[in-house]
Scaffold this active site. Structure first.
Site, PDB file in Angstrom:
ATOM      1  N   CYS A  84      75.138   4.477  -6.330  1.00 55.61           N
ATOM      2  CA  CYS A  84      76.029   5.322  -7.144  1.00 55.61           C
ATOM      3  C   CYS A  84      76.026   6.746  -6.568  1.00 55.61           C
ATOM      4  CB  CYS A  84      75.555   5.332  -8.590  1.00 55.61           C
ATOM      5  SG  CYS A  84      75.214   3.669  -9.234  1.00 55.61           S
ATOM      6  N   CYS A  87      74.217   9.763  -8.250  1.00 55.39           N
ATOM      7  CA  CYS A  87      72.918   9.593  -8.905  1.00 55.39           C
ATOM      8  C   CYS A  87      71.711  10.081  -8.094  1.00 55.39           C
ATOM      9  CB  CYS A  87      72.713   8.138  -9.287  1.00 55.39           C
ATOM     10  SG  CYS A  87      71.205   7.941 -10.287  1.00 55.39           S
ATOM     11  N   CYS A 124      66.734   7.264 -26.399  1.00 56.83           N
ATOM     12  CA  CYS A 124      67.423   6.491 -25.350  1.00 56.83           C
ATOM     13  C   CYS A 124      66.514   6.418 -24.126  1.00 56.83           C
ATOM     14  CB  CYS A 124      68.715   7.183 -24.947  1.00 56.83           C
ATOM     15  SG  CYS A 124      69.799   7.494 -26.328  1.00 56.83           S
ATOM     16  N   CYS A 155      67.810   2.928 -28.026  1.00 58.76           N
ATOM     17  CA  CYS A 155      68.851   2.620 -27.034  1.00 58.76           C
ATOM     18  C   CYS A 155      68.155   2.455 -25.692  1.00 58.76           C
ATOM     19  CB  CYS A 155      69.854   3.772 -26.956  1.00 58.76           C
ATOM     20  SG  CYS A 155      71.153   3.499 -25.723  1.00 58.76           S
ATOM     21  N   CYS A 215      76.919   1.105 -26.101  1.00 59.26           N
ATOM     22  CA  CYS A 215      77.101   2.517 -25.740  1.00 59.26           C
ATOM     23  C   CYS A 215      77.669   2.492 -24.326  1.00 59.26           C
ATOM     24  CB  CYS A 215      75.756   3.241 -25.791  1.00 59.26           C
ATOM     25  SG  CYS A 215      75.844   4.941 -25.181  1.00 59.26           S
ATOM     26  N   ARG A 287      79.979  11.146 -27.319  1.00 64.26           N
ATOM     27  CA  ARG A 287      78.753  11.884 -26.999  1.00 64.26           C
ATOM     28  C   ARG A 287      79.006  12.876 -25.872  1.00 64.26           C
ATOM     29  NH1 ARG A 287      75.231   8.401 -29.370  1.00 64.26           N
ATOM     30  NH2 ARG A 287      73.422   9.337 -28.408  1.00 64.26           N
TER      31      ARG A 287
HETATM   32  N1  SAM Z   1      70.490   2.235 -13.883  1.00 63.46           N
HETATM   33  C1  SAM Z   1      71.173   2.089 -15.099  1.00 63.46           C
HETATM   34  C2  SAM Z   1      72.682   2.075 -14.940  1.00 63.46           C
HETATM   35  O1  SAM Z   1      73.198   2.614 -14.000  1.00 63.46           O
HETATM   36  O2  SAM Z   1      73.323   1.530 -15.831  1.00 63.46           O
HETATM   37  C3  SAM Z   1      70.803   3.117 -16.148  1.00 63.46           C
HETATM   38  C4  SAM Z   1      70.549   4.549 -15.762  1.00 63.46           C
HETATM   39  S1  SAM Z   1      71.934   5.462 -15.145  1.00 63.46           S
HETATM   40  C5  SAM Z   1      71.156   6.948 -14.642  1.00 63.46           C
HETATM   41  C6  SAM Z   1      72.865   5.882 -16.610  1.00 63.46           C
HETATM   42  C7  SAM Z   1      74.089   6.735 -16.452  1.00 63.46           C
HETATM   43  O3  SAM Z   1      73.738   8.071 -16.145  1.00 63.46           O
HETATM   44  C8  SAM Z   1      75.063   6.373 -15.352  1.00 63.46           C
HETATM   45  O4  SAM Z   1      75.880   5.299 -15.704  1.00 63.46           O
HETATM   46  C9  SAM Z   1      75.886   7.657 -15.236  1.00 63.46           C
HETATM   47  O5  SAM Z   1      76.985   7.606 -16.116  1.00 63.46           O
HETATM   48  C10 SAM Z   1      74.911   8.741 -15.706  1.00 63.46           C
HETATM   49  N2  SAM Z   1      74.570   9.659 -14.608  1.00 63.46           N
HETATM   50  C11 SAM Z   1      73.722   9.422 -13.583  1.00 63.46           C
HETATM   51  N3  SAM Z   1      73.676  10.467 -12.738  1.00 63.46           N
HETATM   52  C12 SAM Z   1      74.517  11.406 -13.248  1.00 63.46           C
HETATM   53  C13 SAM Z   1      74.920  12.708 -12.817  1.00 63.46           C
HETATM   54  N4  SAM Z   1      74.451  13.233 -11.706  1.00 63.46           N
HETATM   55  N5  SAM Z   1      75.793  13.386 -13.575  1.00 63.46           N
HETATM   56  C14 SAM Z   1      76.286  12.839 -14.716  1.00 63.46           C
HETATM   57  N6  SAM Z   1      75.944  11.610 -15.165  1.00 63.46           N
HETATM   58  C15 SAM Z   1      75.082  10.902 -14.443  1.00 63.46           C
HETATM   59 FE1  SF4 Z   2      73.203   3.821 -10.215  1.00 61.83          FE
HETATM   60 FE2  SF4 Z   2      71.375   5.685 -10.699  1.00 61.83          FE
HETATM   61 FE3  SF4 Z   2      71.731   3.689 -12.501  1.00 61.83          FE
HETATM   62 FE4  SF4 Z   2      70.600   3.222 -10.134  1.00 61.83          FE
HETATM   63  S1  SF4 Z   2      69.784   4.546 -11.755  1.00 61.83           S
HETATM   64  S2  SF4 Z   2      72.225   2.018 -11.110  1.00 61.83           S
HETATM   65  S3  SF4 Z   2      71.680   4.594  -8.750  1.00 61.83           S
HETATM   66  S4  SF4 Z   2      73.209   5.269 -11.941  1.00 61.83           S
END
Ligand code: SAM
Ligand code: SF4
Ligand code: DTB
Length: 350
Positions: A84, A87, A124, A155, A215, A287
């Site tokens: 992603c 991320c 969460c 959550c 969610c 949210r």
């Molecule tokens: N790994 C799981 C997933 O991707 O579903 C759960 C954790 S992931 C960090 C949850 C959410 O955090 C992502 O779907 C994204 O929408 C949000 N997120 C992650 N990095 C972000 C960033 N730099 N800015 C804004 N939202 C972010």
């Molecule tokens: Fe994607 Fe980050 Fe969630 Fe991993 S933790 S699935 S890299 S949003």
């Protein structure tokens, strides 16, 4: 947060590395929410008219002076195999976030207790996994049981789920599962190449079938166009039923990720996105999620006026900063907002 003149920022404005993937065909939504044209028409309203309409809808379903506080904890940080582009926890990018193991149950429950004492209603828990492994399920279920026993809403967001994982979490009493669609289907491949939109939809369906509330939201400010923002809202509002909880994240630009230099979004376009989410999903909790630390308080207040009625509360999100608890308490007091006993949104009528 700085302002950029074009509300419809184009994909050409973000780094080429983040735009490597193909644009995918849209999956068919399960139910017909408002059309993309309808959503674009809301986006195009004069700002005061849009806020007025969103407020009117908000007031039909919620007390506009009441805000929900949810605290976040990263229960398994870093080293995620997914790519992603936004991320900080992806192992594909060098962001300085170290990979850790799943936290011990007691540490998670202690953190939940502290969050509750600080005023959070919902806890969460996020894990940087593509999906949980069977060996994690016992500890995850125990975490849900013990956090719930404190009297908090629970959550989790753990990545993709198999049916039996969803059932085990439901049996433990999990209230919500967070699993974001993140952006429009046609932009998805530019942001994530290690999974498909359809895989996200499949997990959401498994979560619903297991009887867990959904969610599900997304991120804006990744260089998507306004039509792509509308496409995200269309997908969310077309889920059957639409999610009880809709996080709208503003991209937190993290050094080392492909989106570190993404063009800033016009702040009013962010507020419009909140208002449009409220209009498209009247009964959902909208949210105001990641990105508040980078926003002036006046902009956060506009988001609450536009229909957001929940914030992440606590000094960190998962790994990036969130406004300090005392600053948020002061902001809520200055705005005359209340935190009531936690309730779940009324289900969408059939
Ligand atoms: N790994 C799981 C997933 O991707 O579903 C759960 C954790 S992931 C960090 C949850 C959410 O955090 C992502 O779907 C994204 O929408 C949000 N997120 C992650 N990095 C972000 C960033 N730099 N800015 C804004 N939202 C972010
Ligand atoms: Fe994607 Fe980050 Fe969630 Fe991993 S933790 S699935 S890299 S949003
Ligand atoms: C969601 O939509 N936003 C939260 C929660 N669900 C898990 C996460 C935001 C993460 C922001 C960047 C970070 O701190 O990792």
């Amino acid at each position: 947060m700085s302002c950029c003149p074009s509300p419809g920022a184009s994909a050409a404005q973000i780094p080429a590395a983040a735009l490597a993937g193909p644009r995918a065909a849209s999956p068919l939504p399960a139910r017909q929410g408002p059309s993309i044209e309808r959503i674009l028409a809301w986006y195009a309203l004069p700002f005061p008219e849009l806020i007025y309409q969103a407020q009117a809808v908000h007031r039909q379903h919620f007390d506009p002076a009441s805000v929900e506080l949810a605290s976040l904890l990263s229960i398994k940080t870093g080293g995620c195999p997914e790519d992603c582009a936004y991320c900080p926890q992806s192992s594909h990018y060098d962001t300085g976030v170290d990979a850790d193991k799943l936290m011990p149950v007691q540490e998670v429950v202690d953190a939940a207790r502290r969050a509750q004492a600080a005023g959070a209603q919902r806890f969460c828990m996020g894990a940087a996994w593509r999906s949980p492994k069977p060996r994690h399920m016992q500890a995850l279920a125990e975490i849900v049981r013990q956090v719930k026993a404190l009297g908090m809403q629970t959550c989790m967001t753990l990545g993709m789920l198999e049916d039996e994982h969803a059932r085990a979490l439901a049996q433990a009493g999990l209230d919500y599962y967070n699993h974001n669609l993140d952006t429009a289907p046609e932009f998805y491949g530019r942001i994530i190449t290690t999974r498909t939109y359809q895989e996200r939809l499949d997990t959401l369906q498994r979560v619903r079938q297991a009887g867990i509330r959904v969610c599900c939201g997304g991120i804006v400010g990744m260089g998507e166009s306004r039509r792509e923002r509308a496409g995200l809202i269309h997908q969310l509002a077309s889920l059957d039923p639409y999610p009880e909880s809709v996080p709208i994240n503003h991209l937190v630009r993290v050094a080392g990720t492909p989106l570190a230099q993404a063009e800033p979004l016009d702040p009013f376009e962010f507020v419009r996105t909140i208002a449009v989410a409220r209009l498209a999903m009247p009964r959902a909790r909208v949210r105001l999620s990641a990105g508040r630390e980078q926003m002036p308080e006046s902009l956060q207040a506009l988001c609450l006026l536009a229909g957001a009625n929940s914030i992440f509360y606590g000094d960190t999100l998962l790994v990036t900063a969130n406004p300090q608890v005392q600053a948020d308490q002061a902001l809520l007091a200055r705005l005359g907002l209340r935190v009531d006993a936690a309730t779940h949104p009324a289900p969408e009528p059939a």
